[in-house]
Design an enzyme around this catalytic site. Sequence first.
Site, PDB file in Angstrom:
ATOM      1  N   GLU A  46      11.131  20.153 -14.250  1.00 25.49           N
ATOM      2  CA  GLU A  46      10.198  19.581 -13.279  1.00 25.49           C
ATOM      3  C   GLU A  46      10.089  20.810 -12.062  1.00 25.49           C
ATOM      4  O   GLU A  46      10.887  20.591 -11.031  1.00 25.49           O
ATOM      5  CB  GLU A  46      10.398  18.149 -13.118  1.00 25.49           C
ATOM      6  CG  GLU A  46      10.719  17.669 -14.095  1.00 25.49           C
ATOM      7  CD  GLU A  46       9.572  16.780 -15.124  1.00 25.49           C
ATOM      8  OE1 GLU A  46       8.244  17.821 -14.622  1.00 25.49           O
ATOM      9  OE2 GLU A  46       9.916  16.484 -15.894  1.00 25.49           O
ATOM     10  N   CYS A  71       6.313  16.404  -5.759  1.00 30.89           N
ATOM     11  CA  CYS A  71       5.971  17.759  -5.960  1.00 30.89           C
ATOM     12  C   CYS A  71       4.618  17.263  -6.307  1.00 30.89           C
ATOM     13  O   CYS A  71       3.858  17.891  -7.012  1.00 30.89           O
ATOM     14  CB  CYS A  71       6.488  17.910  -7.396  1.00 30.89           C
ATOM     15  SG  CYS A  71       7.233  15.618  -8.114  1.00 30.89           S
TER      16      CYS A  71
HETATM   17  P1  NAD Z   1      15.339  24.144  -4.486  1.00 34.76           P
HETATM   18  O1  NAD Z   1      14.600  24.830  -6.283  1.00 34.76           O
HETATM   19  O2  NAD Z   1      15.204  24.842  -3.532  1.00 34.76           O
HETATM   20  O3  NAD Z   1      16.288  23.269  -4.840  1.00 34.76           O
HETATM   21  C1  NAD Z   1      16.676  22.365  -6.398  1.00 34.76           C
HETATM   22  C2  NAD Z   1      18.199  22.145  -6.436  1.00 34.76           C
HETATM   23  O4  NAD Z   1      18.122  23.323  -7.336  1.00 34.76           O
HETATM   24  C3  NAD Z   1      19.090  22.295  -5.111  1.00 34.76           C
HETATM   25  O5  NAD Z   1      20.525  21.706  -5.572  1.00 34.76           O
HETATM   26  C4  NAD Z   1      19.539  23.677  -5.079  1.00 34.76           C
HETATM   27  O6  NAD Z   1      21.070  23.440  -4.177  1.00 34.76           O
HETATM   28  C5  NAD Z   1      19.669  23.568  -6.521  1.00 34.76           C
HETATM   29  N1  NAD Z   1      19.706  25.888  -6.912  1.00 34.76           N
HETATM   30  C6  NAD Z   1      18.786  26.368  -5.625  1.00 34.76           C
HETATM   31  N2  NAD Z   1      19.427  27.567  -6.405  1.00 34.76           N
HETATM   32  C7  NAD Z   1      19.826  27.605  -7.286  1.00 34.76           C
HETATM   33  C8  NAD Z   1      20.398  28.266  -8.176  1.00 34.76           C
HETATM   34  N3  NAD Z   1      20.579  30.294  -8.045  1.00 34.76           N
HETATM   35  N4  NAD Z   1      21.290  27.538  -8.750  1.00 34.76           N
HETATM   36  C9  NAD Z   1      21.433  26.690  -9.781  1.00 34.76           C
HETATM   37  N5  NAD Z   1      20.940  25.606  -8.327  1.00 34.76           N
HETATM   38  C10 NAD Z   1      19.923  26.096  -7.414  1.00 34.76           C
HETATM   39  O7  NAD Z   1      13.792  22.683  -4.613  1.00 34.76           O
HETATM   40  P2  NAD Z   1      13.958  21.922  -3.110  1.00 34.76           P
HETATM   41  O8  NAD Z   1      13.535  22.779  -1.790  1.00 34.76           O
HETATM   42  O9  NAD Z   1      15.177  21.508  -3.542  1.00 34.76           O
HETATM   43  O10 NAD Z   1      12.938  20.857  -3.929  1.00 34.76           O
HETATM   44  C11 NAD Z   1      11.481  21.539  -3.656  1.00 34.76           C
HETATM   45  C12 NAD Z   1      11.244  21.810  -4.188  1.00 34.76           C
HETATM   46  O11 NAD Z   1      10.950  20.613  -6.040  1.00 34.76           O
HETATM   47  C13 NAD Z   1       9.068  21.648  -4.478  1.00 34.76           C
HETATM   48  O12 NAD Z   1       9.000  23.311  -4.782  1.00 34.76           O
HETATM   49  C14 NAD Z   1       9.296  20.737  -5.794  1.00 34.76           C
HETATM   50  O13 NAD Z   1       7.554  20.543  -5.505  1.00 34.76           O
HETATM   51  C15 NAD Z   1       9.766  20.528  -6.458  1.00 34.76           C
HETATM   52  N6  NAD Z   1       9.685  19.288  -7.509  1.00 34.76           N
HETATM   53  C16 NAD Z   1       9.216  19.062  -8.316  1.00 34.76           C
HETATM   54  C17 NAD Z   1       9.263  17.728  -9.016  1.00 34.76           C
HETATM   55  C18 NAD Z   1       8.393  17.606 -10.277  1.00 34.76           C
HETATM   56  O14 NAD Z   1       8.366  16.395 -10.725  1.00 34.76           O
HETATM   57  N7  NAD Z   1       7.833  18.610 -10.651  1.00 34.76           N
HETATM   58  C19 NAD Z   1       9.758  16.899  -8.104  1.00 34.76           C
HETATM   59  C20 NAD Z   1      10.075  17.352  -7.217  1.00 34.76           C
HETATM   60  C21 NAD Z   1      10.453  18.247  -6.362  1.00 34.76           C
HETATM   61  O1  6OD Z   2       8.294   9.182 -11.111  1.00 37.43           O
HETATM   62  C1  6OD Z   2       9.043   9.528 -11.256  1.00 37.43           C
HETATM   63  O2  6OD Z   2       9.287   9.499 -12.371  1.00 37.43           O
HETATM   64  C2  6OD Z   2       9.276  11.549 -10.134  1.00 37.43           C
HETATM   65  N1  6OD Z   2       9.092  12.219 -11.645  1.00 37.43           N
HETATM   66  C3  6OD Z   2       8.567  11.910  -9.612  1.00 37.43           C
HETATM   67  C4  6OD Z   2       8.172  12.594  -9.198  1.00 37.43           C
HETATM   68  C5  6OD Z   2       7.997  12.815  -8.115  1.00 37.43           C
HETATM   69  C6  6OD Z   2       8.138  14.657  -7.330  1.00 37.43           C
HETATM   70  O3  6OD Z   2       8.332  15.132  -5.998  1.00 37.43           O
END
Ligand code: NAD
Ligand code: 6OD
Length: 491
Positions: A262, A296
Site C-alpha cells: 500500500e 494516503c
Molecule cells: P516510509 O516508506 O518512509 O516508511 C515506512 C516504513 O518503512 C517505516 O517503518 C520505515 O522504517 C520502513 N522502511 C524505510 N526504508 C526501508 C527499507 N529500506 N527497508 C525496510 N523498511 C524500510 O513511509 P512513511 O514516510 O513512514 O509514510 C508515508 C508514506 O506512506 C506516504 O507515501 C503515504 O502515501 C504512504 N502510505 C500509504 C498508505 C496506503 O494505504 N496506500 C497508507 C499510509 C501511508
Molecule cells: O481504512 C483503511 O483500511 C486504510 N487502509 C486506510 C489507509 C489510509 C492511508 O493513509
Amino acid sequence: MQVQTTVDQEVKAFDCLHFINGQYVVSHNGKTFNNVNPANEEVLGQVSEGGKEEIDLAVAAAKKALNGPWKKMTLNDRIAVIRRIGDIILERKDELAKLESLDTGKPYWLASTIDIPRSAYNFHFFADYLRGLGTEAYQTDDVAINYAIRRPVGVVGLINPWNLPLLLLTWKLAPCLAAGNTTVIKPAELTPMTATLLGEICREAGVPDGVVNIVHGFGPDSAGSALTEHPDVDAISFTGETTTGKVIMKAAAQSLKKLSYELGGKNPNIIFADSDLDEVIETTLKSSFINQGEVCLCGSRIYVERPVYEQFVEKFVAKTKELVVGDPFDPKTKVGALIGEEHYSRVMSYVELAKEEGGQILTGGRRPEGLEKGFYLEPTIIAGLDRNCRVVQEEIFGPVVTVIPFDSEEEVIAQANDTHYGLSASIWTNDLRRAHRVAGQIEAGIIWVNTWFLRDLRTPFGGMKQSGIGREGGMHSFEFYSELTNICIKL
Ligand code: NAD
Ligand code: 6OD
C-alpha cells in the site's frame, strides 16, 4: 515522562523496548534513539534501536511459534483471542489515543474517534470474518473431486508508516493472525508507542509467545532492511512510500517473498458544477486537511468545473481559514502538528517550489502565528499551477492542496490519470450516468462518488500503478495471508 494534557487526565509516555518471544527486551548493544513529540519538539522517551541481531531473534521466535500452540488452537479459541485483542484495545482506548496523539501530533479527538476504535474493529471484523471463511471445491466430470485447503504463509513481516500507526498496523495484524501466521512487526521509527503496547495487549489476550514480535528501528541498513532480507521471512506486507517499496522489492527478491504493497497517492478530487457545493466543501475540508493531510487517501489535486470554480475557491478558502491549527489536545483543534522536522522541511519545500512554479498561495503556506515550537503549518491552498508542475505531480503528504479548473469530462479524466499514482479518487456530481462513466475511467483502486473515506472493511482496498500491489480487506487480505493447496482426488 509524565505528559500534561488539556484533556481529562495525564498520560505516561515511556521508553519503547522490542517485544520478542513474549518479552520486552532492549537491543543487544543497548542502542536507543529519541522519540520526539511533534507538537512541542520535546523528547518523550527513548526507543530501542534494533538491527540484524534483534530481527534474527524475532524471526527465529516467529518461526518456532508457527508449529506451536498457535497452530494447535481450535478455530473457536483463535477467534476468541483475536476478538479479545479488539476488546482490550477498546478498554484502553483513552490511553492509546493519548499516546497516538503524542507520537503523531494528530488531534486527540481524531485518535480517540477514528484511529483507536477502528484498530479495535479491525480485530472484531476479522474474528467475525474467520467464522464464515471457506475455500472452494470442484467436481471434474465423474473423474475427480478437487478441494482447496487454506494454510498460513508462515512468518510475515509487517512494515508500517507513521501517519495512522495503530490503525494501519492492526489492519495488517488482524488478518495475518486470523490466517494462522506468525509475525515480526517493524513499526515506524517516529511513532513507536502504541505498537509497543500492542505486545502486552496480544499477550494478555492469549496470543502465545513468539507469534507476535515487534522490533523497533529504522528502515535502510537497520531493522527494516534486515527484515526484508531475512531468508526465513515468507512474506512482507508494507505500507509506506513508493520509493521505499521499490527498495524492499529488490531485497525481497533474494528469497522471492510474497509482497503486499500500500503505497503513496496523489489523489484527484473532481468537482462537477452540478454538485451541491456546501456538501462538497464540508467533505473537501476533511479530504484535504484531516490528520494534517497525512493520509494516503487525501485528495490533494482538486479539479473544479469552470462554471463553479470561482465560487468554490472563494468558499473553500474562507472555510479553510477557519480551521484551528495547534495543540493536539485542545478539542477545538482541527489540524495538529506534522510528524517531524525532516518531513516539515520537505512539505515547506513544496510550498516554496509552488511559488517558483508560478503558483499563487491562496491561504496558508506558513507557520501559524504564536506557534513557535512544534511542526505546525497553516492549511495551504495553491492555485495557478498546471498538470506538469512538480507540486501537482508529486505526493506532498501534508496540508497542501492545488485547485485547478477544467472544462470537460474528457479533459478532467485525462488530467486525473496523468500521474504514476493510482490510489483513490473522489467524484462529485448529481448526474448518475456521469458518475458511473467517470468512475469507470479513473485509474485508481478506490473511487468515492459524493463522499470520501467511507470504508467497509469487506471491500478491496489498494492502489493501481505505483500506488500499490494487491488488495487488502475481507477475502483479499486472506488471499495474501494464506496459501491455498488444491487436493485432487480421483474417484
Ligand atoms: P516510509 O516508506 O518512509 O516508511 C515506512 C516504513 O518503512 C517505516 O517503518 C520505515 O522504517 C520502513 N522502511 C524505510 N526504508 C526501508 C527499507 N529500506 N527497508 C525496510 N523498511 C524500510 O513511509 P512513511 O514516510 O513512514 O509514510 C508515508 C508514506 O506512506 C506516504 O507515501 C503515504 O502515501 C504512504 N502510505 C500509504 C498508505 C496506503 O494505504 N496506500 C497508507 C499510509 C501511508
Ligand atoms: O481504512 C483503511 O483500511 C486504510 N487502509 C486506510 C489507509 C489510509 C492511508 O493513509
